[in-house]
Design a protein around this motif. Structure first.
Motif, PDB file in Angstrom:
ATOM      1  N   ASN A  46      17.590  -3.674  29.672  1.00 34.81           N
ATOM      2  CA  ASN A  46      19.001  -3.937  29.980  1.00 34.81           C
ATOM      3  C   ASN A  46      19.310  -5.428  29.849  1.00 34.81           C
ATOM      4  O   ASN A  46      20.331  -5.807  29.263  1.00 34.81           O
ATOM      5  N   TYR A 160      27.239  -8.801  34.507  1.00 35.28           N
ATOM      6  CA  TYR A 160      26.108  -7.900  34.321  1.00 35.28           C
ATOM      7  C   TYR A 160      24.931  -8.590  33.644  1.00 35.28           C
ATOM      8  O   TYR A 160      23.769  -8.272  33.922  1.00 35.28           O
ATOM      9  N   ALA A 164      21.482  -8.750  35.591  1.00 31.38           N
ATOM     10  CA  ALA A 164      20.296  -8.135  34.999  1.00 31.38           C
ATOM     11  C   ALA A 164      19.158  -9.152  34.877  1.00 31.38           C
ATOM     12  O   ALA A 164      17.995  -8.831  35.168  1.00 31.38           O
TER      13      ALA A 164
END
Length: 172
Positions: A46, A160, A164
């Motif tokens: 990710n 994000y 991550a």
């Protein structure tokens, strides 16, 4: 005969979207604040995939400047602010180590804030489209006011991305 059904199909899809949009936003909030297991392979994948998505996003914003003034600066600003919010988010996220693995629970208020921002941007876009619905040359005017879409996308991507990478770092 089938050509007569196309407007009905379009109307049906639009109605379905209007009905399901609030439900999907609510579900996004519910899932976003849930306790999750941090699987190392998924976290690493990710993080790298989010990093790989930044150059195409900025390239798209750069190309879009032809139609949407200030798209690239808004995208960059959104990435920067989102990155700072992502750092804050991973810093305040409780992480617990158990025999089953590593678990983390994002803060509900931060997830709610991001979800409300997305919902407000959708509402603003719909309102702007309705305002220019009847104007003949409305497309250039509509596009001129859409740089905040790039800011919102950058905010979410930056959040994000940093979240991550912070989670990847905390995994070790």
């Amino acid at each position: 005969m089938p050509l007569l059904l196309i407007p009905l199909l379009i109307l049906g899809v639009l109605t379905l979207w209007i009905v399901l949009l609030p439900i999907s936003i609510l579900q996004r909030y519910r899932h976003g604040k849930a306790r999750r297991r941090a699987r190392p392979l998924a976290v690493r994948l990710n993080a790298w995939m989010l990093l790989a998505s930044v150059p195409p996003f900025l390239a798209g914003a750069w190309i879009s400047q032809h139609w949407v003034p200030a798209a690239l600066p808004q995208a960059g600003l959104g990435l920067a602010v989102g990155g700072m919010v992502g750092i804050l988010g991973i810093w305040i996220t409780p992480i617990e180590r158990t025999p089953q693995g590593l678990f983390y629970t994002p803060r509900a208020w931060l997830v709610l804030l991001l979800t409300v921002l997305v919902a407000l941007r959708i509402a603003l876009g719909l309102w702007q489209a309705l305002q220019r619905w009847h104007v003949a040359d409305s497309l250039p005017a509509l596009l001129a006011g859409q740089a905040s879409l790039f800011a919102m996308a950058g905010l979410l991507l930056g959040y994000y991305l940093m979240y991550a990478w912070g989670l990847k770092r905390r995994l070790g």
